[in-house]
Design a protein around this motif. Sequence first.
Motif, PDB file in Angstrom:
ATOM      1  N   ARG A 375       0.855  -1.185   0.000  1.00  0.00           N
ATOM      2  CA  ARG A 375       0.000   0.000   0.000  1.00  0.00           C
ATOM      3  C   ARG A 375       0.893   1.238   0.000  1.00  0.00           C
ATOM      4  O   ARG A 375       2.050   1.188   0.453  1.00  0.00           O
ATOM      5  CB  ARG A 375      -0.906   0.000   1.218  1.00  0.00           C
ATOM      6  CG  ARG A 375      -0.184   0.125   2.547  1.00  0.00           C
ATOM      7  CD  ARG A 375      -0.916  -0.595   3.658  1.00  0.00           C
ATOM      8  NE  ARG A 375      -0.789  -2.035   3.481  1.00  0.00           N
ATOM      9  CZ  ARG A 375      -1.662  -2.916   3.959  1.00  0.00           C
ATOM     10  NH1 ARG A 375      -2.739  -2.515   4.600  1.00  0.00           N
ATOM     11  NH2 ARG A 375      -1.474  -4.205   3.767  1.00  0.00           N
ATOM     12  N   ILE A 376       0.373   2.330  -0.510  1.00  0.00           N
ATOM     13  CA  ILE A 376       1.070   3.608  -0.447  1.00  0.00           C
ATOM     14  C   ILE A 376       0.273   4.510   0.474  1.00  0.00           C
ATOM     15  O   ILE A 376      -0.820   4.969   0.138  1.00  0.00           O
ATOM     16  CB  ILE A 376       1.211   4.245  -1.840  1.00  0.00           C
ATOM     17  CG1 ILE A 376       1.961   3.310  -2.793  1.00  0.00           C
ATOM     18  CG2 ILE A 376       1.939   5.582  -1.742  1.00  0.00           C
ATOM     19  CD1 ILE A 376       2.021   3.820  -4.235  1.00  0.00           C
ATOM     20  N   GLU A 377       0.806   4.730   1.667  1.00  0.00           N
ATOM     21  CA  GLU A 377       0.143   5.580   2.659  1.00  0.00           C
ATOM     22  C   GLU A 377       1.172   6.005   3.678  1.00  0.00           C
ATOM     23  O   GLU A 377       2.255   5.400   3.803  1.00  0.00           O
ATOM     24  CB  GLU A 377      -1.017   4.844   3.331  1.00  0.00           C
ATOM     25  CG  GLU A 377      -0.613   3.583   4.041  1.00  0.00           C
ATOM     26  CD  GLU A 377      -1.794   2.763   4.546  1.00  0.00           C
ATOM     27  OE1 GLU A 377      -1.668   2.155   5.618  1.00  0.00           O
ATOM     28  OE2 GLU A 377      -2.848   2.734   3.868  1.00  0.00           O
ATOM     29  N   VAL A 378       0.866   7.047   4.402  1.00  0.00           N
ATOM     30  CA  VAL A 378       1.795   7.535   5.421  1.00  0.00           C
ATOM     31  C   VAL A 378       2.042   6.439   6.458  1.00  0.00           C
ATOM     32  O   VAL A 378       1.108   5.827   6.974  1.00  0.00           O
ATOM     33  CB  VAL A 378       1.229   8.807   6.088  1.00  0.00           C
ATOM     34  CG1 VAL A 378       2.107   9.232   7.267  1.00  0.00           C
ATOM     35  CG2 VAL A 378       1.137   9.932   5.069  1.00  0.00           C
ATOM     36  N   GLY A 379       3.324   6.200   6.731  1.00  0.00           N
ATOM     37  CA  GLY A 379       3.715   5.182   7.692  1.00  0.00           C
ATOM     38  C   GLY A 379       4.014   3.834   7.094  1.00  0.00           C
ATOM     39  O   GLY A 379       4.596   2.971   7.759  1.00  0.00           O
ATOM     40  N   ALA A 380       3.611   3.618   5.841  1.00  0.00           N
ATOM     41  CA  ALA A 380       3.906   2.354   5.174  1.00  0.00           C
ATOM     42  C   ALA A 380       5.352   2.351   4.689  1.00  0.00           C
ATOM     43  O   ALA A 380       5.984   3.401   4.502  1.00  0.00           O
ATOM     44  CB  ALA A 380       2.964   2.141   3.999  1.00  0.00           C
ATOM     45  N   ASP A 381       5.897   1.159   4.475  1.00  0.00           N
ATOM     46  CA  ASP A 381       7.224   1.064   3.884  1.00  0.00           C
ATOM     47  C   ASP A 381       7.210   1.702   2.495  1.00  0.00           C
ATOM     48  O   ASP A 381       6.230   1.564   1.747  1.00  0.00           O
ATOM     49  CB  ASP A 381       7.657  -0.400   3.767  1.00  0.00           C
ATOM     50  CG  ASP A 381       8.003  -1.022   5.109  1.00  0.00           C
ATOM     51  OD1 ASP A 381       8.065  -0.273   6.108  1.00  0.00           O
ATOM     52  OD2 ASP A 381       8.212  -2.236   5.166  1.00  0.00           O
ATOM     53  N   ALA A 382       8.298   2.377   2.156  1.00  0.00           N
ATOM     54  CA  ALA A 382       8.409   3.036   0.853  1.00  0.00           C
ATOM     55  C   ALA A 382       8.813   2.011  -0.206  1.00  0.00           C
ATOM     56  O   ALA A 382       9.879   2.084  -0.820  1.00  0.00           O
ATOM     57  CB  ALA A 382       9.404   4.181   0.928  1.00  0.00           C
ATOM     58  N   ASP A 383       7.938   1.041  -0.395  1.00  0.00           N
ATOM     59  CA  ASP A 383       8.097  -0.020  -1.401  1.00  0.00           C
ATOM     60  C   ASP A 383       7.242   0.362  -2.597  1.00  0.00           C
ATOM     61  O   ASP A 383       6.003   0.329  -2.528  1.00  0.00           O
ATOM     62  CB  ASP A 383       7.622  -1.364  -0.855  1.00  0.00           C
ATOM     63  CG  ASP A 383       8.478  -1.891   0.284  1.00  0.00           C
ATOM     64  OD1 ASP A 383       9.607  -1.396   0.460  1.00  0.00           O
ATOM     65  OD2 ASP A 383       8.020  -2.801   0.994  1.00  0.00           O
ATOM     66  N   LEU A 384       7.875   0.713  -3.705  1.00  0.00           N
ATOM     67  CA  LEU A 384       7.159   1.275  -4.843  1.00  0.00           C
ATOM     68  C   LEU A 384       7.644   0.653  -6.138  1.00  0.00           C
ATOM     69  O   LEU A 384       8.814   0.289  -6.274  1.00  0.00           O
ATOM     70  CB  LEU A 384       7.380   2.793  -4.914  1.00  0.00           C
ATOM     71  CG  LEU A 384       7.099   3.605  -3.650  1.00  0.00           C
ATOM     72  CD1 LEU A 384       7.596   5.025  -3.804  1.00  0.00           C
ATOM     73  CD2 LEU A 384       5.613   3.576  -3.327  1.00  0.00           C
ATOM     74  N   ALA A 385       6.725   0.542  -7.097  1.00  0.00           N
ATOM     75  CA  ALA A 385       7.071   0.110  -8.450  1.00  0.00           C
ATOM     76  C   ALA A 385       6.551   1.146  -9.431  1.00  0.00           C
ATOM     77  O   ALA A 385       5.430   1.642  -9.282  1.00  0.00           O
ATOM     78  CB  ALA A 385       6.478  -1.261  -8.753  1.00  0.00           C
ATOM     79  N   VAL A 386       7.363   1.472 -10.417  1.00  0.00           N
ATOM     80  CA  VAL A 386       6.953   2.361 -11.502  1.00  0.00           C
ATOM     81  C   VAL A 386       6.699   1.498 -12.729  1.00  0.00           C
ATOM     82  O   VAL A 386       7.606   0.810 -13.220  1.00  0.00           O
ATOM     83  CB  VAL A 386       8.023   3.416 -11.801  1.00  0.00           C
ATOM     84  CG1 VAL A 386       7.584   4.295 -12.974  1.00  0.00           C
ATOM     85  CG2 VAL A 386       8.298   4.271 -10.561  1.00  0.00           C
TER      86      VAL A 386
END
Length: 441
Positions: A375-386
């Motif tokens: 998930r992308i939300e405040v406090g979540a790990d900054a795990d992202l895919a573009v």
Amino acid sequence: MTAVDAVRAQRVLLDAELRPATLVLRGGLVLAVEAIDHPVAGEVLDVPDTAYVVPGVVDIHVHVNEPGRTEWEGFATATRAAARGGVTTLVDMPLNSVPPTTTVDHLRTKQRAAAGQMAVDVGFWGGAVPGNLADLEPLWEAGVLGFKCFLSPSGVDEFPPLDPDQLHAALTEVARIGALMVVHAEDAAVLDVAPVRPGRAYADFLHSRPDAAETTAIQRLVDGCRETGARVHVLHLSSARALDVVADAKADGLPLTVETCPHYLCFAAESIPDGAAEFKCCPPIRDSGNRDRLWEGLRAGVIDMVVSDHSPTTPAEKGRGDGDLQQAWGGISGLQVGFAAVAHEARLRGVDLTDVSRWMSRATSDLVGLTTKGRIEVGADADLAVYDPTVALEVDAGRLEHRHPISAYDGLKLDGSVTHTLVRGRLEPDHDWGRQLRRPR
């Protein structure tokens, strides 16, 4: 490895909705979600307007095979492949490694083998096999995310299946400790009487793993779930004929969830060449009509999630029997390309990328309790895919990061690809960056 302080994009997946945003990152977490024109100092990843920023994929069904069969894969190669494909967290299956993860001592052996070799974050499943009922609670307390069992032979002698009485006892124990049982659902008795014809013909291999093996096993799991109250998860659903059984169980409020895999959603039996062992898996890839019904099951919420079931081996094992599909190792290598392949197929079917992300990130992380992942939300790990649907990808198995250049996806032409992956705020993470995950308490 580059530390990123912010990601700026026109299409960021937030609360199931795509909208412009600047993600401010700090200490490996999402510190804030701001307007797209929010000023940020430091290293900023400016994403092209054609691309999407989605949560990193949480692949809860991966066979890393280390220790003991590291020549098949290994943590270094598996996690590098994961990172290249948008997978920021994987959960390693308890079998094909030697020893299997069926005791706490065996778990510690695997954790030592993984140390310093992980480019992404890694969790672990425990195994439920005959004779280790007393080991389940200690494994659960040691941090495994749940337990896997088979109802038919697993393909490796050190991980035997549970018979009906053993399954009931294991489900009872799993319910008692509040754990989760994930099950390879093919019925041994059905497989024992199925026609087995050695040879290269894919149609013959398909007949040897009939739909009834899955439907019978899943009905047994539904009954066990109802009798014990255990949370049960059906692994790699192949047969759409089981969807009615699953839908009825869910309508009754049973704690049953189901996954399927990219290869069942992207390939069809009638297109698989004879002798092409790279397509062999158990349960098997079925016909195109079945594939269509699996997509319908996903859209209807009967199937909850999509995982890779990445199960690689050596060229010698895949080539065993010189194309005899009864002898070749069964398993498909798709960790690096699974998300892009499903996104491509979904686009052809008019399915939103938001749904694909939910099936491959949020649903999987929620199942195993990793509530800062997917998930992308405040406090979540900054795990992202573009993911950029305008950057075409022609899959070349020889250029994939997993250990051996074998994949059913070889030669597949995809409309889009993953262009960047951030693991807790790091681009191109090295093998010292990944963390070992344990069950949240």
